[in-house]
Motif scaffolding. Structure first.
Motif: not given
Length: 493
Positions: A89-92, A120-127, A254-255, A367-369
């Motif tokens: 999966c990709n994204g938030g 996803d572990k490689t997106s902007f959030w790097a979760d 607004y992040e 971030s996802s949690q």
């Protein structure tokens, strides 16, 4: 004649003497046939089941050809698997959540065994979170056992066999069942493992069989349950808020990531706008680099700023003493940008202000949690207001519809930007501004409505997960609930 009579009589005596034996022999023959049939069918069932691991060529070809000719079998929880489907999966969080629902439906459609999705572990959030760090994996598998075969990982024999030969690809976006049946299913003739490396919006919103639409809902509303740790803390947040009275959840998107990738810099300082632009260029996978912020905002494609959100909520008549939970990550510009919102609504709270820092410590840098906590609060709130129609806003909206059409104010940002500009330049007085804002949102409060369908423009039509109408009513009373003439099948206004 006499001799014949004697012969006949003698034969009759013999037959008469054997007559009790005939039914007994027939019973024996019948019993032997029944036992043989049971034995043969038992062996056949075992052979097919074990064949999933052995994959003899004759069984593989037989099941594959049958699937191509007759289509996938639809016997709930009891089908011959055509292979294994791996998905990344990709994204938030909420984009991945929707994708998981889609991939379960695809696995069921094609009679595949789904491997628990990778996040996803490689997106902007790097979760770094794995599936089991966010969702209750055992509940996920068990609750869908009667519909779809799901395994935690590939069997060792299969993993070893396809270690270097797994076919990897992204399915085509917004595809219907014909694409998967005609283009994807035949790929399992060559390989019993297929890896989808992108999963965002890969299944169409509409023209999908009803049973698959309902399965998407079942996954979303029942199977994807958060881990006990997340559930416990989320329920605690909701309890604290309810103890203080009714509350509104404001999804203030607004992040930094949103502003950078959308190119929306209204209200930002020049140095902030430059910082956001540099961030956009730092991610090569983001195609759009040069973005006109003013034009995008006028089209309603930007999230409302905190200052704009304050004005809109006041215009909608939200009481100053309303408890407002800000469902978001770190607001870009921090407290400086929240000042106007706090001045208008002093009872602004966030999870960081309601919970002890130690309670949130385990979720830091995940971030996802953290988003899962905001998700739970937003679904449970008395009123939900998203300032941007991103994935979280859409999925929460759908959940609130499913829970009885709970009040969700869907802001018309394009209209609001027009009104805000007129008000802020002095053209539109406050009283006229409030009337216009309220009129624009009379029918945007999360009321029952049919999903808008726009043929050949899936990105512009209503998202399935924001209004899963197939799961909100029975077929015989949908017209009463959603409106008989309100099909929302149209072109973009």
């Amino acid at each position: 004649m006499e001799i014949r009579s004697e012969s006949v009589g003698l034969r009759s005596e013999k037959l008469g003497g054997l007559s009790p034996v005939i039914p007994r022999k027939r019973l024996q023959v019948w019993f032997i046939r029944v036992c043989s049939s049971i034995l043969v069918w038992t062996c056949l069932v075992q052979l097919v089941a074990v064949g999933e691991l052995w994959h003899p060529r004759f069984i593989t070809n037989l099941t594959t050809r049958f699937s191509q000719i007759a289509g996938p079998l639809h016997v709930a929880g009891n089908y011959t698997s055509n292979g294994f489907l791996k998905v990344s999966c990709n994204g938030g969080l909420n984009q991945m959540r929707s994708a998981i629902c889609d991939m379960v439906a695809v696995a069921r459609l094609l009679n595949l065994t789904l491997v628990v999705p990778e996040l996803d572990k490689t997106s902007f959030w790097a979760d770094p979170s794995d599936f089991e760090d966010i969702f209750d994996v055992r509940h996920f598998i068990d609750s869908l056992r009667d519909e779809v075969r799901i395994v935690r990982r590939l069997p060792k024999r299969i993993s070893k066999k396809y270690r270097h030969g797994v076919l990897e690809m992204p399915p085509v976006s917004w595809s219907n069942e014909n694409y998967y049946l005609q283009q994807i299913l035949p790929l399992f003739n060559k390989s019993k493992v297929l890896h989808f490396n992108r999963t965002d919006a890969r299944l169409a919103n509409n023209m999908i069989p009803l049973e698959l639409q309902k399965l998407r809902c079942r996954v979303n509303f029942q199977a994807l349950k958060f881990t006990p740790q997340i559930e416990s803390l989320g329920h605690k947040l909701v309890h604290i808020l309810h103890q203080r009275g009714p509350f509104m959840a404001l999804h203030l998107r607004y992040e930094m990531d949103m502003l950078a990738f959308s190119g929306c810099t209204h209200g930002c300082k020049q140095e902030e706008a430059e910082e956001l632009k540099r961030l956009r260029y730092a991610y090569p996978w983001w195609r759009e680099k040069e973005i006109n912020s003013v034009e995008r905002r006028s089209q309603g494609l930007c999230p409302l700023t905190p200052e704009e959100a304050a004005l809109v909520l006041q215009a909608l008549g939200v009481d100053k003493e309303t408890q407002i939970y800000v469902a978001a990550g770190e607001i870009y510009g921090s407290e400086r940008r929240l000042a106007a919102l706090r001045a208008a609504f002093p009872r602004i709270v966030r999870k960081e202000t309601l919970l002890d820092p130690l309670e949130l410590q385990q979720f830091q840098n995940h971030s996802s949690q953290m988003a899962a906590l905001d998700f739970m609060v937003s679904v449970a709130s008395n009123t939900f207001v998203p300032t941007y129609d991103g994935n979280m806003a859409k999925v929460v909206e759908g959940h609130r519809r499913y829970l009885g059409f709970k009040k969700t104010i869907l802001l018309d940002r394009r209209k609001l930007v027009e009104l805000l500009n007129l008000h802020q330049n002095g053209t539109l007085p406050w009283n006229e501004f409030t009337v216009a804002v309220r009129e624009a949102h009379e029918k945007r409060m999360g009321q029952p409505i049919r999903r808008r369908v726009i043929p050949d423009k899936p990105k512009e039509e209503d998202y399935f997960y924001s209004n899963p109408q197939e799961c909100l009513c029975e077929a015989n009373n949908c017209d009463d609930l959603l409106g008989r003439g309100n099909s929302n099948s149209s072109s973009v206004p």
